[in-house]
Design a protein around this motif. Sequence first.
Motif, PDB file in Angstrom:
ATOM      1  N   CYS A   1     -69.542  14.684 -32.231  1.00 22.93           N
ATOM      2  CA  CYS A   1     -68.140  15.119 -32.168  1.00 22.93           C
ATOM      3  C   CYS A   1     -67.261  14.525 -33.252  1.00 22.93           C
ATOM      4  O   CYS A   1     -66.123  14.950 -33.435  1.00 22.93           O
ATOM      5  CB  CYS A   1     -67.553  14.793 -30.799  1.00 22.93           C
ATOM      6  SG  CYS A   1     -67.388  13.009 -30.468  1.00 22.93           S
TER       7      CYS A   1
ATOM      8  N   LYS B   1     -64.510  12.571 -34.976  1.00 20.91           N
ATOM      9  CA  LYS B   1     -63.245  12.004 -34.493  1.00 20.91           C
ATOM     10  C   LYS B   1     -62.626  12.823 -33.370  1.00 20.91           C
ATOM     11  O   LYS B   1     -61.523  12.526 -32.925  1.00 20.91           O
ATOM     12  CB  LYS B   1     -62.255  11.872 -35.647  1.00 20.91           C
ATOM     13  CG  LYS B   1     -62.694  10.857 -36.699  1.00 20.91           C
ATOM     14  CD  LYS B   1     -61.622  10.712 -37.778  1.00 20.91           C
ATOM     15  CE  LYS B   1     -62.034   9.692 -38.828  1.00 20.91           C
ATOM     16  NZ  LYS B   1     -61.002   9.544 -39.882  1.00 20.91           N
ATOM     17  N   GLY B   2     -63.320  13.876 -32.929  1.00 24.14           N
ATOM     18  CA  GLY B   2     -62.894  14.589 -31.733  1.00 24.14           C
ATOM     19  C   GLY B   2     -61.940  15.740 -31.933  1.00 24.14           C
ATOM     20  O   GLY B   2     -61.497  16.346 -30.950  1.00 24.14           O
TER      21      GLY B   2
ATOM     22  N   ALA C   1     -62.488   9.342 -31.411  1.00 20.00           N
ATOM     23  CA  ALA C   1     -62.423  10.516 -30.532  1.00 20.00           C
ATOM     24  C   ALA C   1     -61.688  10.182 -29.244  1.00 20.00           C
ATOM     25  O   ALA C   1     -60.873  10.974 -28.756  1.00 20.00           O
ATOM     26  CB  ALA C   1     -63.832  11.018 -30.230  1.00 20.00           C
TER      27      ALA C   1
ATOM     28  N   VAL D   1     -65.356  11.566 -23.497  1.00 20.70           N
ATOM     29  CA  VAL D   1     -66.080  11.089 -24.672  1.00 20.70           C
ATOM     30  C   VAL D   1     -67.284  10.269 -24.226  1.00 20.70           C
ATOM     31  O   VAL D   1     -67.166   9.414 -23.337  1.00 20.70           O
ATOM     32  CB  VAL D   1     -65.167  10.244 -25.582  1.00 20.70           C
ATOM     33  CG1 VAL D   1     -65.923   9.792 -26.836  1.00 20.70           C
ATOM     34  CG2 VAL D   1     -63.923  11.033 -25.960  1.00 20.70           C
TER      35      VAL D   1
ATOM     36  N   SER E   1     -62.876  21.045 -37.158  1.00 14.76           N
ATOM     37  CA  SER E   1     -62.986  19.593 -37.087  1.00 14.76           C
ATOM     38  C   SER E   1     -62.360  18.993 -38.335  1.00 14.76           C
ATOM     39  O   SER E   1     -62.163  19.667 -39.347  1.00 14.76           O
ATOM     40  CB  SER E   1     -64.455  19.160 -36.993  1.00 14.76           C
ATOM     41  OG  SER E   1     -65.142  19.457 -38.201  1.00 14.76           O
TER      42      SER E   1
END
Length: 277
Positions: free
Chosen positions: A63, A65-66, A94, A108, A206
């Motif tokens: 993922c 930094k989310g 994240a 997370v 992203s």
Amino acid sequence: MHGMHARLPKNFVLEERLERYSRVIEPEPARWRGRWAQGCLPWIGAREGGPSRFREVRLDLGCGKGAFAVEAARREPDVLFVAMDSEPICVAYAAQRVTESGLPNVVVVPGTGMRVREYFSPGELGRIHLNFPTPFPRKRDAHLRMACMERLMDFRDVLAEGAQVCLRTDSQPLFDFMLTQVPMAGYELVWQSRDARAERPDDPSSEYEERLGAQGARVLALSAVPGPAPEHPTQTAELSLAAYLPHDLESLEGLAYAPHGMQATVANLRNRALRRG
């Protein structure tokens, strides 16, 4: 996610960050196996007579930094997004993004795609996103790729009927390698694009995709669903990603962008072409 580590700001203390945002981090994902949709539903929803479970559970594997998971979760509040990464720094970033978003439908998880069957029960996932996975170009490291037949076989065990595996990458060699892996694992290709952002400009993005796009990268993407399982899946594809680079060296010389992880190989081919010329 790519092996491009986030630059740490001054006075960044990883342990402190993980503790500060621990409310949205699940350090023991295996304990929720088979219960993600119910167990992660905010308690206030059930109290006010809302749904007893999320409509679907999706995995954002790698993922970063989310950003993708948070934006996707914002658009579909009845879907639970499990944002997983093996890098503790990415987990911290994240978790911070999820916390600051205030969204209740993202959790997370520190973990690796090698263990999806430990973390999720059969049929539990409605989708798996592979956003810019590390390409691991060398043949000897091919088993580490998330975009490979072996992982696709693992994913079969946790995907619901009709659920998709969705790949996005800047790496043309990894993309073309994945195209060989889809039929080997008994999947059916439902969509592919060599310029996904142009075809689907409104898809969540992203931070990695935005950074690479600024460097001139195009997004290659595909979606595939499991079909009949192969009786004896066998890896027969060329495993070195160098084999998937274009054979036209003149076109390589004109490339403004080299796929991540392939920069040295592209440079060597360019130099070789110049020497021959």
